[in-house]
Structure formats: C-alpha cells, structure tokens
Design an enzyme around this catalytic site. Sequence first.
Site, PDB file in Angstrom:
ATOM      1  N   GLU A 124      19.404 -19.248 -36.754  1.00 54.24           N
ATOM      2  CA  GLU A 124      18.977 -19.248 -35.363  1.00 54.24           C
ATOM      3  C   GLU A 124      17.559 -18.720 -35.216  1.00 54.24           C
ATOM      4  OE1 GLU A 124      23.154 -18.927 -32.984  1.00 54.24           O
ATOM      5  OE2 GLU A 124      22.314 -17.065 -33.700  1.00 54.24           O
ATOM      6  N   CYS A 139      11.169 -15.392 -32.539  1.00 56.41           N
ATOM      7  CA  CYS A 139      11.904 -14.519 -33.448  1.00 56.41           C
ATOM      8  C   CYS A 139      12.501 -15.388 -34.555  1.00 56.41           C
ATOM      9  CB  CYS A 139      12.994 -13.807 -32.636  1.00 56.41           C
ATOM     10  SG  CYS A 139      14.023 -12.722 -33.617  1.00 56.41           S
ATOM     11  N   CYS A 146      23.386 -11.938 -43.879  1.00 51.71           N
ATOM     12  CA  CYS A 146      22.683 -10.733 -44.323  1.00 51.71           C
ATOM     13  C   CYS A 146      23.610  -9.975 -45.249  1.00 51.71           C
ATOM     14  CB  CYS A 146      22.308  -9.867 -43.116  1.00 51.71           C
ATOM     15  SG  CYS A 146      21.228  -8.479 -43.543  1.00 51.71           S
ATOM     16  N   CYS A 150      25.038  -3.802 -41.242  1.00 55.60           N
ATOM     17  CA  CYS A 150      24.876  -2.697 -40.299  1.00 55.60           C
ATOM     18  C   CYS A 150      25.999  -2.800 -39.275  1.00 55.60           C
ATOM     19  CB  CYS A 150      23.510  -2.769 -39.622  1.00 55.60           C
ATOM     20  SG  CYS A 150      22.164  -2.655 -40.810  1.00 55.60           S
ATOM     21  N   CYS A 153      25.634  -4.755 -35.834  1.00 53.97           N
ATOM     22  CA  CYS A 153      24.891  -6.027 -35.847  1.00 53.97           C
ATOM     23  C   CYS A 153      25.820  -7.200 -36.135  1.00 53.97           C
ATOM     24  CB  CYS A 153      23.787  -5.957 -36.900  1.00 53.97           C
ATOM     25  SG  CYS A 153      22.922  -7.520 -37.122  1.00 53.97           S
ATOM     26  N   GLY A 203      18.964 -11.759 -40.990  1.00 50.71           N
ATOM     27  CA  GLY A 203      18.584 -11.432 -42.355  1.00 50.71           C
ATOM     28  C   GLY A 203      17.615 -10.277 -42.487  1.00 50.71           C
ATOM     29  N   GLU A 204      17.485  -9.812 -43.715  1.00 50.70           N
ATOM     30  CA  GLU A 204      16.571  -8.710 -44.020  1.00 50.70           C
ATOM     31  C   GLU A 204      15.340  -9.312 -44.722  1.00 50.70           C
ATOM     32  OE1 GLU A 204      15.929  -5.351 -43.566  1.00 50.70           O
ATOM     33  OE2 GLU A 204      14.233  -6.015 -44.771  1.00 50.70           O
ATOM     34  N   SER A 257      13.947  -0.258 -38.543  1.00 53.08           N
ATOM     35  CA  SER A 257      15.200  -0.080 -37.803  1.00 53.08           C
ATOM     36  C   SER A 257      15.795   1.267 -38.180  1.00 53.08           C
ATOM     37  CB  SER A 257      16.165  -1.210 -38.153  1.00 53.08           C
ATOM     38  OG  SER A 257      15.636  -2.435 -37.694  1.00 53.08           O
ATOM     39  N   ASN A 334      23.325  -4.418 -27.682  1.00 52.33           N
ATOM     40  CA  ASN A 334      23.795  -5.713 -27.185  1.00 52.33           C
ATOM     41  C   ASN A 334      25.165  -6.001 -27.771  1.00 52.33           C
ATOM     42  OD1 ASN A 334      21.433  -6.541 -25.675  1.00 52.33           O
ATOM     43  ND2 ASN A 334      20.402  -6.709 -27.647  1.00 52.33           N
ATOM     44  N   CYS A 377      18.819  -9.225 -29.525  1.00 53.29           N
ATOM     45  CA  CYS A 377      18.803  -8.555 -30.829  1.00 53.29           C
ATOM     46  C   CYS A 377      20.205  -8.309 -31.328  1.00 53.29           C
ATOM     47  CB  CYS A 377      18.174  -7.172 -30.719  1.00 53.29           C
ATOM     48  SG  CYS A 377      16.483  -7.176 -30.302  1.00 53.29           S
TER      49      CYS A 377
HETATM   50  N1  SAH Z   1      17.169  -7.056 -40.795  1.00 51.25           N
HETATM   51  C1  SAH Z   1      16.033  -6.593 -40.084  1.00 51.25           C
HETATM   52  C2  SAH Z   1      15.561  -7.558 -39.022  1.00 51.25           C
HETATM   53  C3  SAH Z   1      16.604  -8.238 -38.175  1.00 51.25           C
HETATM   54  S1  SAH Z   1      17.535  -7.246 -37.058  1.00 51.25           S
HETATM   55  C4  SAH Z   1      16.309  -5.234 -39.488  1.00 51.25           C
HETATM   56  O1  SAH Z   1      17.449  -4.803 -39.507  1.00 51.25           O
HETATM   57  O2  SAH Z   1      15.351  -4.622 -39.042  1.00 51.25           O
HETATM   58  C5  SAH Z   1      16.429  -7.028 -35.684  1.00 51.25           C
HETATM   59  C6  SAH Z   1      16.683  -5.749 -34.860  1.00 51.25           C
HETATM   60  O3  SAH Z   1      17.850  -5.886 -34.029  1.00 51.25           O
HETATM   61  C7  SAH Z   1      16.939  -4.539 -35.733  1.00 51.25           C
HETATM   62  O4  SAH Z   1      16.253  -3.418 -35.250  1.00 51.25           O
HETATM   63  C8  SAH Z   1      18.411  -4.366 -35.576  1.00 51.25           C
HETATM   64  O5  SAH Z   1      18.796  -3.099 -35.932  1.00 51.25           O
HETATM   65  C9  SAH Z   1      18.612  -4.698 -34.131  1.00 51.25           C
HETATM   66  N2  SAH Z   1      20.003  -4.938 -33.773  1.00 51.25           N
HETATM   67  C10 SAH Z   1      20.985  -5.376 -34.576  1.00 51.25           C
HETATM   68  N3  SAH Z   1      22.145  -5.474 -33.884  1.00 51.25           N
HETATM   69  C11 SAH Z   1      21.883  -5.101 -32.626  1.00 51.25           C
HETATM   70  C12 SAH Z   1      22.676  -5.047 -31.425  1.00 51.25           C
HETATM   71  N4  SAH Z   1      23.957  -5.410 -31.410  1.00 51.25           N
HETATM   72  N5  SAH Z   1      22.082  -4.626 -30.284  1.00 51.25           N
HETATM   73  C13 SAH Z   1      20.766  -4.301 -30.279  1.00 51.25           C
HETATM   74  N6  SAH Z   1      19.969  -4.374 -31.366  1.00 51.25           N
HETATM   75  C14 SAH Z   1      20.518  -4.754 -32.530  1.00 51.25           C
HETATM   76 FE1  SF4 Z   2      21.292  -4.825 -40.577  1.00 55.41          FE
HETATM   77 FE2  SF4 Z   2      19.155  -6.304 -39.865  1.00 55.41          FE
HETATM   78 FE3  SF4 Z   2      20.997  -7.281 -41.584  1.00 55.41          FE
HETATM   79 FE4  SF4 Z   2      21.624  -6.953 -39.013  1.00 55.41          FE
HETATM   80  S1  SF4 Z   2      20.084  -8.360 -39.842  1.00 55.41           S
HETATM   81  S2  SF4 Z   2      22.899  -6.394 -40.803  1.00 55.41           S
HETATM   82  S3  SF4 Z   2      20.473  -5.108 -38.493  1.00 55.41           S
HETATM   83  S4  SF4 Z   2      19.671  -5.524 -41.930  1.00 55.41           S
END
Ligand code: SAH
Ligand code: SF4
Length: 394
Positions: A124, A139, A146, A150, A153, A203-204, A257, A334, A377
Amino acid sequence: MSAMRDDSLTEAERARILAKAALFDPPGDVLADGRRDLVGLSRAEMAQALAALDEPAFRVKQLWHWIYHRGVTEFAAMTSLGRPLQTRLAEGFVVGRPLVASCQTSRDQTRKFLFRFRDGQEAETVYIPDREEDRGAVCLSTQVGCTLSCRFCHTGTQRLTRNLGAAEIVGQFMAARDAYGEWPSPADGATRLLSTIVLMGMGEPLYNYANVAKAMTIVMDGEGIALSRRRITLSTSGVVPMMDRVGEELGVNLAVSLHAVRDDLRDELVPLNRKYPIAALMAACRRFPGASNTRRITFEYVMLKGVNDSDADARELIRLIAGMPAKVNLIPFNPWPGSAYETSPAERVAKFAQAINDAGFSAPVRAPRGRDILAACGQLKTTSARARADLAQD
Ligand code: SAH
Ligand code: SF4
C-alpha cells in the site's frame, strides 16, 4: 463506513494510469518474455544496458529524462531517440509500473493505493494532502509485511513476504504521479501535489537498505524526479547499525519510532529494542550526521492510553532527547481490527505535548489522516483476505 469509496479514481485518473499500465508479469526486473525493466536501474546499470546495444553513454541522459522527468513509458514517444533505437529498446526493455489493484479516497482526501507487483505481491501507498497548501506527502512501502511485529502496528501482524525492489519502491511514487497527472517533473521547490516522500508505509526500510538507498538515489537525481533530500524522511524502528549509513550516504531526514522511554516497555512494544536498546538507539541519534537545528531528528511516539502517556514518561522522554536537535511527533494511536490498545484521550495528549514544549522541543500532535479507509499510520496491511474485506465494505 459510508465514506469509503473503493476505486475512487476519476475516469481521467484511471485513464492516465491505464495508459501506462503495468507490465504485469513474473517477479523481478526481467519479464517472462526476457525484456528488462529500466525503472529501478542506476545510471551505471542503464549505461551497461545501452552499451550492450552498442549505444553511447549520452543516451542514458536522454532516457533518464524521458523516464524520470517526463514520466513517459512508451519508447515510441521518446522522440529524441530516433525510430531505430526506439524499436530496439522496445524489443529488450520496458518502462514498468506497478498495477493499481485498488484505490480508496478518504473523506479527508487522503488516498490509499493498493499496488500489485509482477509476482502478485501487493503493498500500500498513501498520498496525504497538506491541509493548507496545494501539496502533500507520499508514504511509500518498502517491504511486503514486516519482520518486526511491533505490538500496536497492523503491518506487524502481516509476516514479511519479501523486500520490495528499487523499481517497486520508485514505481509506487511514479504510479501515484501518473494518477495525479504530475509529469513532467517540476523543478524542486515548484508547487506540486506530490512534493514529499515519507518512508513510513509497510515494512522496515533499514532491513531493505540496498533497495531503499537505490530508489532514493533515483528519486533525488537532479535530472529526473529531482526531489531534494530535505523532502524525504526515512522512518526506522531503530536498526542502529544502519542509521549511520542513512546520514552518511543518503542525507535524508531521519525519523525514529521511539514509542517508549524505558527498555522494559519498549522491549514489549517494539521488540527490536531487545537487540538495540534505548541507550544504543539514542547514541546513534546523537551521532547522526547532518542533524542540526534546521534538520532535526523526529521522534515518533504513538500515544497509547495508560501505557506510555504519563507525566513521568514525558519527563523521561525529555531527558533522553536533551541537547539533541530533535522534535517529537505525537501520534494518537490508530486502531485496527483486533488491536489491543486504546488511543490516549485528547487532554492527555495535550498535556504530554505541553510538557515537551515547555522543555523547548516542538511536539506537534499528528492529526490522523485517512482513518476511515485504514490508511493512517500503522493501519496498513495487505493480505489478500484484508483486501477482499475492504472491497466488500461500502
Ligand atoms: N517500520 C518503520 C516505518 C513504518 S511505520 C517504523 O516503524 O518506523 C510508520 C510509523 O507508524 C511508525 O512510527 C510506527 O511506529 C507508527 N505506527 C505503527 N502502528 C501505528 C498505529 N496503530 N497508530 C499510530 N501509529 C502507528
Ligand atoms: Fe514495527 Fe514499523 Fe514494522 Fe510496523 S512497520 S511492525 S511499526 S517496524
């Protein structure tokens, strides 16, 4: 969710995309018929490809201009190349795009594209228009799924299927530009809708560094898309050994993050913390090349009710970033189907933000965008089951 409109592209947008339709074939840069995708090649690789056709190096400049400045996908339209070369290029190469599997537009005009790649994998991409100005951020996803799970997420619940290639990362941006009719590329600084890239999709990015770096090098090339490195932000959950390289080799903005200020809690929320704990992460931030007061490191902090949103958390956060050129992005959590957390109440978020402001750091609260279409996000996830569920809603 009555606001949800699937396939919400206008006729004109759809036509523009279809005109450049994806060459929808097996995975990788090489199609089933042996032709190779020129998108995603570095200049040196493009020169090699042309050398194999006995074409001189200056052709790279011409091709680059057509592909990345003009957004042309048909060799026949590349008029400066001459008919015979156009034909030979068309025999051996394509200028590809991912296929738009679906597209939804939120009531706040945020738009989520589901792109399908040659092997059928999907990711996406979200376009987030600026509320005040005539521009916005794209974005981009860097992986399908991933590895990092987390806890808050949605993407983290989708196992990693594979890394995206450079062509697929640049391709998301180019296909979004197709939709908005934003070719040729204006000079950097000129007004355009798709003016910023945030690597914050699925993804990371630092677990797919080579492809991400290649894609960003292409996007920043001054003779093509020409996006300034200041208009690109890479977000990482804290892959410490790779953070130095981002600063040294790419020079783009860094977002980290953080989400928790104590190792016990961060170990739980961001399991990568067990490998790279907070002290190591903050040390990497402190030595991040290029960080300055005009180029701050962004710390992302998702506000989870009763979990990480106390006054004590705010105080510890301030202690961690003291003396750093930093700002804090507070992200109201979110929710997504099955998520275990709640969003901190607005008053709590405001109080947390105030404490950080009082310590001299900017701490904007990120307004959730595109929540009604699960484009905000952390809400991205693209198993075909989820995609089907999306389509079934009205
Ligand atoms: N993997 C990378 C980039 C993608 S996530 C990272 O983790 O930084 C992009 C951002 O969205 C990150 O800061 C992540 O922690 C945040 N995020 C993930 N799940 C979320 C949620 N449910 N609500 C708000 N932000 C969230
Ligand atoms: Fe964690 Fe970013 Fe991967 Fe979501 S996309 S699981 S926030 S590292």
